[in-house]
Design a protein around this motif. Structure first.
Motif, PDB file in Angstrom:
ATOM      1  N   GLY A   1       0.781  -1.244   0.000  1.00 57.28           N
ATOM      2  CA  GLY A   1       0.000   0.000   0.000  1.00 57.28           C
ATOM      3  C   GLY A   1       0.801   1.276   0.000  1.00 57.28           C
ATOM      4  N   SER A   2       1.956   1.298   0.648  1.00 59.79           N
ATOM      5  CA  SER A   2       2.723   2.548   0.706  1.00 59.79           C
ATOM      6  C   SER A   2       4.199   2.255   0.934  1.00 59.79           C
ATOM      7  N   ARG A   3       5.029   3.246   0.659  1.00 65.53           N
ATOM      8  CA  ARG A   3       6.473   3.118   0.912  1.00 65.53           C
ATOM      9  C   ARG A   3       6.725   2.864   2.397  1.00 65.53           C
ATOM     10  N   GLU A   4       5.940   3.539   3.269  1.00 66.56           N
ATOM     11  CA  GLU A   4       6.126   3.399   4.718  1.00 66.56           C
ATOM     12  C   GLU A   4       5.868   1.945   5.149  1.00 66.56           C
ATOM     13  N   ALA A   5       4.767   1.386   4.636  1.00 66.19           N
ATOM     14  CA  ALA A   5       4.440  -0.001   5.014  1.00 66.19           C
ATOM     15  C   ALA A   5       5.515  -0.960   4.493  1.00 66.19           C
TER      16      ALA A   5
ATOM     17  N   GLN B   1       7.115   6.392 -15.983  1.00 66.06           N
ATOM     18  CA  GLN B   1       7.312   5.060 -16.613  1.00 66.06           C
ATOM     19  C   GLN B   1       6.952   3.950 -15.629  1.00 66.06           C
ATOM     20  N   ARG B   2       7.360   4.137 -14.376  1.00 67.50           N
ATOM     21  CA  ARG B   2       7.057   3.105 -13.369  1.00 67.50           C
ATOM     22  C   ARG B   2       5.557   2.978 -13.161  1.00 67.50           C
ATOM     23  N   LEU B   3       4.891   4.125 -13.061  1.00 64.22           N
ATOM     24  CA  LEU B   3       3.438   4.064 -12.823  1.00 64.22           C
ATOM     25  C   LEU B   3       2.728   3.408 -14.002  1.00 64.22           C
ATOM     26  N   ALA B   4       3.217   3.686 -15.215  1.00 68.44           N
ATOM     27  CA  ALA B   4       2.611   3.063 -16.408  1.00 68.44           C
ATOM     28  C   ALA B   4       2.760   1.539 -16.350  1.00 68.44           C
ATOM     29  N   LEU B   5       3.802   1.079 -15.671  1.00 65.30           N
ATOM     30  CA  LEU B   5       4.017  -0.373 -15.548  1.00 65.30           C
ATOM     31  C   LEU B   5       3.322  -0.948 -14.314  1.00 65.30           C
ATOM     32  N   GLY B   6       2.702  -0.080 -13.521  1.00 63.94           N
ATOM     33  CA  GLY B   6       2.027  -0.545 -12.299  1.00 63.94           C
ATOM     34  C   GLY B   6       2.988  -0.760 -11.140  1.00 63.94           C
ATOM     35  N   ILE B   7       4.142  -0.103 -11.207  1.00 69.08           N
ATOM     36  CA  ILE B   7       5.139  -0.285 -10.140  1.00 69.08           C
ATOM     37  C   ILE B   7       5.023   0.870  -9.148  1.00 69.08           C
ATOM     38  N   THR B   8       4.432   0.551  -8.011  1.00 69.08           N
ATOM     39  CA  THR B   8       4.129   1.579  -7.011  1.00 69.08           C
ATOM     40  C   THR B   8       5.045   1.409  -5.788  1.00 69.08           C
ATOM     41  N   PRO B   9       5.159   2.449  -4.936  1.00 74.44           N
ATOM     42  CA  PRO B   9       6.116   2.400  -3.811  1.00 74.44           C
ATOM     43  C   PRO B   9       5.823   1.314  -2.776  1.00 74.44           C
ATOM     44  N   GLY B  10       4.591   0.807  -2.751  1.00 78.33           N
ATOM     45  CA  GLY B  10       4.251  -0.225  -1.751  1.00 78.33           C
ATOM     46  C   GLY B  10       4.595  -1.642  -2.190  1.00 78.33           C
ATOM     47  N   LEU B  11       5.103  -1.793  -3.417  1.00 79.31           N
ATOM     48  CA  LEU B  11       5.403  -3.150  -3.912  1.00 79.31           C
ATOM     49  C   LEU B  11       6.705  -3.697  -3.322  1.00 79.31           C
ATOM     50  N   VAL B  12       6.641  -4.918  -2.841  1.00 84.43           N
ATOM     51  CA  VAL B  12       7.844  -5.618  -2.372  1.00 84.43           C
ATOM     52  C   VAL B  12       7.908  -6.939  -3.138  1.00 84.43           C
ATOM     53  N   ARG B  13       9.059  -7.189  -3.774  1.00 82.25           N
ATOM     54  CA  ARG B  13       9.204  -8.443  -4.536  1.00 82.25           C
ATOM     55  C   ARG B  13       9.916  -9.485  -3.676  1.00 82.25           C
ATOM     56  N   LEU B  14       9.334 -10.664  -3.609  1.00 76.92           N
ATOM     57  CA  LEU B  14       9.926 -11.732  -2.806  1.00 76.92           C
ATOM     58  C   LEU B  14      10.498 -12.797  -3.719  1.00 76.92           C
ATOM     59  N   SER B  15      11.731 -13.203  -3.442  1.00 76.30           N
ATOM     60  CA  SER B  15      12.324 -14.340  -4.143  1.00 76.30           C
ATOM     61  C   SER B  15      12.375 -15.453  -3.110  1.00 76.30           C
TER      62      SER B  15
END
Ligand code: PLP
Length: 415
Positions: A338-342, A382-396
């Motif tokens: 949801g947010s960069r803070e979270a 460009q990021r927003l057009a790709l749906g990449i928002t500050p609340g996203l965390v990628r898990l490997s």
């Protein structure tokens, strides 16, 4: 000083090396000379179980006929490590088998594999179509570096066939996509895309970094596959290496560019990658199973806005993923907090358990934040057009016990 038999007098070694057996031993040999010409020990009749790491930059020839035969291809042999060496050949053969390709070559990184493809195949005036949602550096390589060489590009949505013709012209030579996109793990219909590319005379290249074993793009009609072997294949975050697979003819055509631009993998990284590859099926299957369990858990968690994982029925590409991926849905998932803070709180709470380390494919679960790492080079628009928002965390996801990982996430998401 005790004199040991020099190789020139040693019959068996001389025969193995195809040297004149009776070459006389030098009468005087100072220690200065001896230091630079150590004994060639007798060739053993046994072989090492594990192939050695051949460090040599250069290879020795018997005579002029031999050098002609090796350059002419009538005798097998290496000349100079930047052009090829046994470790790179072994890894190339393993990658070709993994990808059901005729041939493959090992490169100094995943980006080098892509650069090799572009520099070996394209020329000024050519055009390339790029699937939306590629690894950030790939986009930079094409948009900035290839542009300097007069290669133009356009972007399409690999998951929306209505956009596949976007930008395609007679100059279009190559279409480049990922099996599973980054970081929203979209899964294009590769067989259909390959058919489209063939109908336009465009070669399809697929970065299969996220889907070794579970997808074989060449069998689906792609002409080339690239890998960041650095990731799942090597598997331990200790080797930076890549690979490019394709037909024998295609790989042979690209090889000279790899030598000219100095992109061959080095022997030590090849050995690490080969060692990692031995356990790839075990590691990758276990990590895929863990990922499925955790995605289902996280999807139900009240603090997670959304889970992107192609193994979830809620994922937009679940149907296609079920058709084209075999034996798992991969080890990468992205959650929206949801947010960069979270996202920051989640990352901080996991310190000491799940590292915030912007890579993927390790045996251990790691996490990354696309906005500040892999997609940092893109503009916010460009990021927003790709749906990449500050609340996203990628898990490997790694091969730990799934229950432990679940407990870690539960703790980090607690309010
Ligand atoms: C999907 C993908 N392709 C290519 C690369 C580049 O690989 P390398 O870091 O080995 O150059 C990466 C690196 O993160 C990646 O994630």
């Amino acid at each position: 000083m005790r004199k040991t038999a020099r190789f020139r007098n040693d019959h068996r070694t001389a025969i193995a090396m195809n040297l004149e057996p009776n070459t006389p031993e030098p009468a005087h040999e100072s220690i200065d000379t001896r230091c630079v010409r150590p004994d060639r020990v007798t060739e053993p009749t046994t072989r090492p179980l594990v192939p050695g790491i051949e460090w040599s930059v250069v290879y020795e020839f018997r005579d002029l006929d031999h050098v002609d035969a090796v350059y002419g291809g009538t005798e097998a042999g290496y000349v100079y490590a930047r052009d090829g060496h046994p470790g790179a050949a072994r890894l190339g053969a393993q990658i070709a088998a993994l990808e059901a390709a005729e041939a493959a070559m090992a490169t100094s990184s995943g980006m080098a594999a892509e650069a090799a493809l572009f520099l070996g195949l394209l020329r000024q005036g050519d055009h390339i179509t790029l699937g939306k949602g590629l690894y950030g550096r790939t986009q930079v390589l094409v948009a900035q570096d290839l542009a300097r060489f007069g290669v133009d590009h356009s972007i399409f949505d690999p998951c929306d066939p209505d956009t596949w013709t976007d930008g395609v012209t007679l100059a279009t030579k190559l279409c480049f996509v990922e099996t599973i996109t980054n970081p929203l793990v979209r899964v294009p219909d590769l067989p259909r895309l390959a058919e489209f590319c063939q109908s336009r005379g465009v070669a399809l290249a697929v970065d299969n970094t996220f889907a070794p074993l579970i997808a074989r793009p060449i069998a689906m009609g792609a002409a080339y596959v690239t890998h960041s072997v650095t990731k799942m294949i090597a598997g331990h975050s200790d080797a930076t290496i890549g690979a490019l697979a394709g037909s024998v003819e295609a790989i042979a055509a690209i090889r000279p560019a790899v030598s000219s631009f100095g992109m061959t993998a080095n022997p030590f990284e090849c050995a690490l990658a080969l060692r990692g590859m031995a356990t790839l099926p075990l590691r990758f299957r276990k990590a895929c199973e863990n990922a499925q369990v955790l995605a289902e858990f996280l999807e139900l968690h009240s603090q997670v806005d959304r889970v992107h994982y192609p193994g979830l029925k809620s994922h937009v590409d679940y149907r296609i993923a079920s058709q084209i991926l075999e034996g798992g849905f991969g080890t990468i998932m992205t959650i929206d907090l949801g947010s960069r803070e979270a996202a920051n709180r989640f990352i901080r709470r996991l310190q000491g358990r799940i590292p915030f380390a912007p890579s993927l494919g390790d045996v251990m679960t790691t996490l990354s934040h696309p906005v500040t790492t892999s997609h940092r080079g893109l503009t916010e628009a460009q990021r927003l057009a790709l749906g990449i928002t500050p609340g996203l965390v990628r898990l490997s996801i790694g091969i730990e016990d799934a229950a432990d990982l679940r407990a870690d996430f539960e703790m980090a998401l607690g309010v």
